[in-house]
Design a protein around this motif. Sequence first.
Motif, short mmCIF file in Angstrom:
data_model
loop_
_atom_site.label_atom_id
_atom_site.label_comp_id
_atom_site.label_asym_id
_atom_site.label_seq_id
_atom_site.Cartn_x
_atom_site.Cartn_y
_atom_site.Cartn_z
N ARG A 1 -2.60 -18.34 8.92
CA ARG A 1 -3.10 -17.08 9.46
C ARG A 1 -3.61 -17.25 10.89
N ALA A 2 -4.35 -18.33 11.14
CA ALA A 2 -4.87 -18.58 12.48
C ALA A 2 -3.73 -18.80 13.47
N ARG A 3 -2.70 -19.54 13.05
CA ARG A 3 -1.55 -19.77 13.92
C ARG A 3 -0.84 -18.47 14.23
N ASN A 4 -0.70 -17.62 13.22
CA ASN A 4 -0.04 -16.34 13.39
C ASN A 4 -0.84 -15.43 14.33
N ALA A 5 -2.15 -15.38 14.14
CA ALA A 5 -3.00 -14.55 15.00
C ALA A 5 -2.93 -15.02 16.45
N ARG A 6 -2.89 -16.32 16.64
CA ARG A 6 -2.80 -16.86 18.00
C ARG A 6 -1.49 -16.44 18.67
N ALA A 7 -0.39 -16.52 17.93
CA ALA A 7 0.90 -16.14 18.50
C ALA A 7 0.98 -14.65 18.80
N LEU A 8 0.41 -13.82 17.92
CA LEU A 8 0.49 -12.37 18.08
C LEU A 8 -0.35 -11.87 19.24
N THR A 9 -1.47 -12.53 19.52
CA THR A 9 -2.37 -12.05 20.56
C THR A 9 -2.03 -12.59 21.94
N ARG A 10 -1.05 -13.46 22.01
CA ARG A 10 -0.72 -14.10 23.29
C ARG A 10 -0.33 -13.09 24.36
N LEU B 1 -5.97 -8.97 10.49
CA LEU B 1 -6.56 -8.19 11.58
C LEU B 1 -7.90 -8.77 12.01
N GLU B 2 -8.68 -9.24 11.07
CA GLU B 2 -9.96 -9.85 11.42
C GLU B 2 -9.73 -11.09 12.29
N ALA B 3 -8.73 -11.90 11.96
CA ALA B 3 -8.42 -13.08 12.76
C ALA B 3 -7.95 -12.68 14.16
N ILE B 4 -7.16 -11.60 14.25
CA ILE B 4 -6.71 -11.11 15.55
C ILE B 4 -7.90 -10.60 16.37
N GLY B 5 -8.80 -9.89 15.71
CA GLY B 5 -9.97 -9.36 16.41
C GLY B 5 -10.86 -10.45 16.97
N ARG B 6 -10.95 -11.60 16.27
CA ARG B 6 -11.77 -12.70 16.77
C ARG B 6 -11.19 -13.32 18.03
N ARG B 7 -9.88 -13.20 18.21
CA ARG B 7 -9.21 -13.83 19.34
C ARG B 7 -8.98 -12.88 20.51
N GLY C 1 7.52 0.61 24.89
CA GLY C 1 7.32 -0.81 25.19
C GLY C 1 6.52 -1.55 24.13
N GLY C 2 6.02 -0.83 23.11
CA GLY C 2 5.26 -1.48 22.05
C GLY C 2 6.13 -2.37 21.19
N ARG C 3 5.49 -3.31 20.50
CA ARG C 3 6.23 -4.30 19.72
C ARG C 3 5.95 -4.17 18.23
N LEU C 4 6.95 -4.53 17.46
CA LEU C 4 6.84 -4.67 16.01
C LEU C 4 7.07 -6.14 15.69
N ALA C 5 6.21 -6.71 14.85
CA ALA C 5 6.36 -8.11 14.44
C ALA C 5 6.08 -8.21 12.95
N GLY C 6 6.78 -9.11 12.29
CA GLY C 6 6.54 -9.25 10.86
C GLY C 6 7.33 -10.38 10.24
N GLU C 7 7.19 -10.47 8.92
CA GLU C 7 7.92 -11.44 8.12
C GLU C 7 8.39 -10.76 6.84
#
Length: 318
Positions: A98-107, A126-132, A201-207
């Motif tokens: 989750r931390a790795r994913n949040a880091r990649a998404l917020t880059r 979302l909480e992990a994204i908010g922290r970053r 220009g917005g992005r969609l990301a997922g698995e």
Amino acid sequence: MVSSVAERPIEIAAGVPPEAGACPLCDSRATAVVARRVRDCEYAAPGEYCWLRCDGCGLIRLDPMPTDEVLALAYPSDYHAYVGPRSGLTSKLIALARARNARALTRRLAPGACVLDIGCATGLLLEAIGRRSGCRLYGVEYKPEAAAEARRRGIEVWEGELEQADIPDASMDLALMQHVLEHVRNPVETLRSVHRVLAPGGRLAGELPNFDSWDARLFGRFWGGGHAPRHLWHFTPDSLRAALRHAGFVDVEIAPALHTGHWALSIQHALRRGRTDGLVSGRAWYYPLLLVATIPVNCLQMAVMKTGVMRFTASKPS
């Protein structure tokens, strides 16, 4: 035995709603059975199903489609996405991912960007994204109890399906669909709704699971990515790319994901022959050990794009 789809151009229906029983992606009604006697090997929701492959585009669908009553039983209070892992090892592995994913998404996100997680569960990603980042966090969640937990984490959440949520058009900078598209009633319409709420220009990301994977081919109806009756659809890279483009997305990128959960569940299901007695949140006691033991084979899968999970990104045109 699961077979891969032959390489051929996918013909897409011209933007009209499919008839009942028709493929939502290409409107074809011709199908082939790729697995029978598919059932819930985790939570014992009722029903026995087939996987049908569309002859037109290769999209896999569950047949028959479960009723709302059956689906309510398929998402019990101890559903793994709602309660989190019971094992300390599993918890650590998931937290790292989750931390790795949040880091990649917020880059690529600017402070103040709006992030929407569709199927946000209890809001941990979302909480992990908010922290970053200084992003504004929003979610859509089907289960009221999970939505309430996400709100306790400071996330604004719409309950129910994305199509019914009153999210303003062009209001989101990033939309997330982490193992969600395979759960919805009409994946093409859901992708169109995502496209609507994204800003230009917005992005969609997922698995989501990859039906054209070694583990799906090997384990058939016991495949850990099957998750019947929760997973109504299964995609290959080709059918996923076609669905995203059909919904209006561009710059589609699909890549293999390091994710051993489906191998672990596949082995568990095959060993137990689908029995659910004694499972905790759908997992056997040895599930965490299988997560670690199958890392080498998952790395081999990544080299040839045959992992059981694929990661995707796409953009709304500017």
